[in-house]
Write a protein that holds these residues in place. Sequence first.
Motif, PDB file in Angstrom:
ATOM      1  N   ALA A   1      41.454 113.195  92.153  1.00  0.00           N
ATOM      2  CA  ALA A   1      42.187 112.073  92.729  1.00  0.00           C
ATOM      3  C   ALA A   1      41.794 110.762  92.062  1.00  0.00           C
ATOM      4  CB  ALA A   1      41.945 111.997  94.233  1.00  0.00           C
ATOM      5  N   TRP A   2      40.489 110.588  91.800  1.00  0.00           N
ATOM      6  CA  TRP A   2      40.046 109.361  91.131  1.00  0.00           C
ATOM      7  C   TRP A   2      40.723 109.250  89.767  1.00  0.00           C
ATOM      8  CZ3 TRP A   2      37.692 105.508  93.425  1.00  0.00           C
ATOM      9  CH2 TRP A   2      36.851 105.743  94.500  1.00  0.00           C
ATOM     10  N   GLY A   3      40.785 110.351  89.042  1.00  0.00           N
ATOM     11  CA  GLY A   3      41.403 110.339  87.718  1.00  0.00           C
ATOM     12  C   GLY A   3      42.883 110.021  87.783  1.00  0.00           C
ATOM     13  N   LEU A   4      43.570 110.593  88.760  1.00  0.00           N
ATOM     14  CA  LEU A   4      44.995 110.300  88.920  1.00  0.00           C
ATOM     15  C   LEU A   4      45.196 108.816  89.203  1.00  0.00           C
ATOM     16  CD1 LEU A   4      47.924 111.290  89.157  1.00  0.00           C
ATOM     17  CD2 LEU A   4      47.477 111.670  91.585  1.00  0.00           C
ATOM     18  N   GLY A   5      44.385 108.267  90.104  1.00  0.00           N
ATOM     19  CA  GLY A   5      44.500 106.849  90.422  1.00  0.00           C
ATOM     20  C   GLY A   5      44.212 105.960  89.231  1.00  0.00           C
ATOM     21  N   ALA A   6      43.243 106.370  88.405  1.00  0.00           N
ATOM     22  CA  ALA A   6      42.860 105.562  87.246  1.00  0.00           C
ATOM     23  C   ALA A   6      43.867 105.680  86.099  1.00  0.00           C
ATOM     24  CB  ALA A   6      41.476 105.974  86.754  1.00  0.00           C
TER      25      ALA A   6
ATOM     26  N   LEU B   1      45.175 105.563  97.679  1.00  0.00           N
ATOM     27  CA  LEU B   1      44.286 106.684  97.402  1.00  0.00           C
ATOM     28  C   LEU B   1      43.107 106.606  98.363  1.00  0.00           C
ATOM     29  CD1 LEU B   1      43.249 109.059  95.649  1.00  0.00           C
ATOM     30  CD2 LEU B   1      42.192 107.340  94.164  1.00  0.00           C
ATOM     31  N   VAL B   2      42.856 107.689  99.056  1.00  0.00           N
ATOM     32  CA  VAL B   2      41.721 107.758  99.979  1.00  0.00           C
ATOM     33  C   VAL B   2      40.881 108.957  99.587  1.00  0.00           C
ATOM     34  CG1 VAL B   2      41.006 108.074 102.373  1.00  0.00           C
ATOM     35  CG2 VAL B   2      43.070 106.746 101.853  1.00  0.00           C
ATOM     36  N   THR B   3      39.600 108.757  99.397  1.00  0.00           N
ATOM     37  CA  THR B   3      38.684 109.858  99.160  1.00  0.00           C
ATOM     38  C   THR B   3      37.661 109.844 100.285  1.00  0.00           C
ATOM     39  OG1 THR B   3      37.279 108.499  97.766  1.00  0.00           O
ATOM     40  CG2 THR B   3      38.977 109.807  96.667  1.00  0.00           C
TER      41      THR B   3
END
Length: 120
Positions: free
Chosen positions: A2-7, A16-18
Amino acid sequence: MAWGLGALAGDRVDHLVTLSVGHPATFRAGGFEQYEKSWYMLLFQFTGVAEEWLSANGWANFRAWSRHPDADAVIAELEAGSLTPGLNYYPRQPASGDLAALGARAAGDPESDDGRLELW
């Protein structure tokens, strides 16, 4: 992921919530010492492998890894059925190779027609 998609595709991500996850850059900043402390995360990814390793030889690996002061009491709980559910806290790869995903839409989301929180 998810972090990669957001970045990498920020223009396609509205929110985006993790949960219980630090930012990858913070993890990397810890260097080798952090990686050394975090090796178990890879072990816990594979259903059955971690259970076998932790419980082998009378739980010797669990005792050495955890250094818990009351290992016998913890092992009794794990043997009573809490080992796999506890390990499932980590995102694990199912034996079938199928991956599951969880998504949520809040009230007011234009894709949600009835205003309730939806999980899929």
